[in-house]
Design an enzyme around this catalytic site. Structure first.
Site, PDB file in Angstrom:
ATOM      1  N   LYS A   1      41.940  50.277  33.413  1.00 52.57           N
ATOM      2  CA  LYS A   1      41.982  49.994  31.978  1.00 52.57           C
ATOM      3  C   LYS A   1      40.644  50.327  31.356  1.00 52.57           C
ATOM      4  O   LYS A   1      39.606  50.053  31.943  1.00 52.57           O
ATOM      5  CB  LYS A   1      42.242  48.499  31.765  1.00 52.57           C
ATOM      6  CG  LYS A   1      43.688  48.124  31.588  1.00 52.57           C
ATOM      7  CD  LYS A   1      43.745  46.724  30.976  1.00 52.57           C
ATOM      8  CE  LYS A   1      44.963  45.932  31.385  1.00 52.57           C
ATOM      9  NZ  LYS A   1      44.852  44.514  31.023  1.00 52.57           N
TER      10      LYS A   1
ATOM     11  N   HIS B   1      41.737  31.135  24.874  1.00 51.75           N
ATOM     12  CA  HIS B   1      41.160  31.058  26.232  1.00 51.75           C
ATOM     13  C   HIS B   1      40.261  29.832  26.350  1.00 51.75           C
ATOM     14  O   HIS B   1      40.307  29.101  27.333  1.00 51.75           O
ATOM     15  CB  HIS B   1      40.301  32.299  26.533  1.00 51.75           C
ATOM     16  CG  HIS B   1      41.050  33.586  26.625  1.00 51.75           C
ATOM     17  ND1 HIS B   1      40.679  34.720  25.938  1.00 51.75           N
ATOM     18  CD2 HIS B   1      42.151  33.938  27.343  1.00 51.75           C
ATOM     19  CE1 HIS B   1      41.511  35.705  26.224  1.00 51.75           C
ATOM     20  NE2 HIS B   1      42.418  35.260  27.066  1.00 51.75           N
TER      21      HIS B   1
ATOM     22  N   ARG C   1      51.739  30.651  26.483  1.00 49.32           N
ATOM     23  CA  ARG C   1      51.771  30.366  25.043  1.00 49.32           C
ATOM     24  C   ARG C   1      53.188  30.191  24.546  1.00 49.32           C
ATOM     25  O   ARG C   1      53.452  29.433  23.614  1.00 49.32           O
ATOM     26  CB  ARG C   1      51.116  31.527  24.271  1.00 49.32           C
ATOM     27  CG  ARG C   1      49.648  31.673  24.508  1.00 49.32           C
ATOM     28  CD  ARG C   1      49.167  33.039  24.088  1.00 49.32           C
ATOM     29  NE  ARG C   1      49.806  34.079  24.901  1.00 49.32           N
ATOM     30  CZ  ARG C   1      49.464  35.353  24.896  1.00 49.32           C
ATOM     31  NH1 ARG C   1      48.516  35.765  24.087  1.00 49.32           N
ATOM     32  NH2 ARG C   1      50.072  36.216  25.671  1.00 49.32           N
TER      33      ARG C   1
ATOM     34  N   SER D   1      44.214  38.601  22.841  1.00 50.72           N
ATOM     35  CA  SER D   1      43.057  39.508  22.755  1.00 50.72           C
ATOM     36  C   SER D   1      43.462  40.827  22.109  1.00 50.72           C
ATOM     37  O   SER D   1      42.707  41.417  21.344  1.00 50.72           O
ATOM     38  CB  SER D   1      42.490  39.780  24.151  1.00 50.72           C
ATOM     39  OG  SER D   1      41.991  38.602  24.713  1.00 50.72           O
TER      40      SER D   1
HETATM   41  O1  PNS Z   1      44.360  38.664  31.202  1.00 46.69           O
HETATM   42  P1  PNS Z   1      45.364  39.402  32.040  1.00 46.69           P
HETATM   43  O2  PNS Z   1      45.134  40.889  31.889  1.00 46.69           O
HETATM   44  O3  PNS Z   1      46.768  38.980  31.750  1.00 46.69           O
HETATM   45  O4  PNS Z   1      45.062  39.028  33.585  1.00 46.69           O
HETATM   46  C1  PNS Z   1      45.801  39.596  34.625  1.00 46.69           C
HETATM   47  C2  PNS Z   1      45.186  39.230  36.000  1.00 46.69           C
HETATM   48  C3  PNS Z   1      43.718  39.593  36.054  1.00 46.69           C
HETATM   49  C4  PNS Z   1      45.341  37.741  36.226  1.00 46.69           C
HETATM   50  C5  PNS Z   1      45.991  39.989  37.108  1.00 46.69           C
HETATM   51  O5  PNS Z   1      46.094  41.331  36.748  1.00 46.69           O
HETATM   52  C6  PNS Z   1      45.370  39.879  38.492  1.00 46.69           C
HETATM   53  O6  PNS Z   1      45.306  38.816  39.071  1.00 46.69           O
HETATM   54  N1  PNS Z   1      44.889  41.027  39.024  1.00 46.69           N
HETATM   55  C7  PNS Z   1      44.212  41.076  40.308  1.00 46.69           C
HETATM   56  C8  PNS Z   1      44.964  41.954  41.296  1.00 46.69           C
HETATM   57  C9  PNS Z   1      46.048  41.178  41.977  1.00 46.69           C
HETATM   58  O7  PNS Z   1      45.829  40.201  42.666  1.00 46.69           O
HETATM   59  N2  PNS Z   1      47.315  41.645  41.769  1.00 46.69           N
HETATM   60  C10 PNS Z   1      48.485  40.984  42.255  1.00 46.69           C
HETATM   61  C11 PNS Z   1      48.865  39.847  41.318  1.00 46.69           C
HETATM   62  S1  PNS Z   1      50.489  39.336  41.577  1.00 46.69           S
END
Ligand code: PNS
Length: 167
Positions: free
Chosen positions: A43, A19, A92, A130
């Site tokens: 979560k 990150h 990645r 993570s």
């Molecule tokens: O680190 P992660 O868990 O892969 O991050 C995922 C994240 C936070 C980027 C994604 O879950 C997100 O943007 N959630 C916010 C809700 C949202 O906008 N959902 C529609 C996305 S297409």
């Protein structure tokens, strides 16, 4: 002059060197990079939101144009609120691509003016996640080079009684 603001969203549970590598790359090309932790009640994270914010703040002090924040709800709404034009996500390996592409398309459907920018971390972090860091920490494995020192000490603290896995 137009300032380009990007959001780097994620769970950061915990922050890894992968990150940080991406934050460094994003800070070089965007005028402002907002690293934003999703507040997700579904979560159950290993670290609380406050702890994750603190670890991010501690590890990003060297970049003047990096901000740390959290958000709830839709990413596109948060991006609009912050005046951001772009979302930064790391890829990645090919295996990340399908999920990231789906999210990128969906975010574009929700807000066509918001661009998703994919960047690759250094090759050395291509296998780092993570989830694996949490697992290694829980089993008492070595975390050197995978996470910043402040994150490592918090992980050690969290799993103080963890023994190295039997061989
Ligand atoms: O680190 P992660 O868990 O892969 O991050 C995922 C994240 C936070 C980027 C994604 O879950 C997100 O943007 N959630 C916010 C809700 C949202 O906008 N959902 C529609 C996305 S297409």
């Amino acid at each position: 002059m137009k300032r380009v603001i990007a959001i780097y969203p994620g769970s950061f549970d915990p922050l890894t060197n992968g990150h940080l590598d991406l934050i460094q790359r994003g800070a070089r090309i965007f005028d402002e990079l907002v690293v934003a932790i999703l507040r997700n009640s579904e979560k159950a994270p290993l670290f609380s939101l406050e702890e994750r914010l603190e670890m991010l703040r501690e590890s990003t002090t060297q970049w003047d144009n990096v901000r740390v924040d959290s958000f709830a709800g839709l990413l596109v709404d948060y991006a609009r609120e912050r005046g951001a034009q772009a979302v930064l996500r790391g890829i990645r390996a090919v295996s990340d691509y399908e999920y990231e592409l789906q999210m990128g398309w969906m975010n574009r459907k929700l807000d066509p003016s918001l661009e998703t920018v994919f960047m690759m971390p250094a090759g050395a972090y291509s296998y780092l996640s993570s989830r694996l860091v949490r697992e290694i920490a829980a089993l008492g494995g070595a975390l050197g080079g995978l996470v910043p020192a402040s994150v490592e000490s918090r992980l050690r603290e969290r799993f103080r009684d963890a023994q190295p896995a039997p061989r």
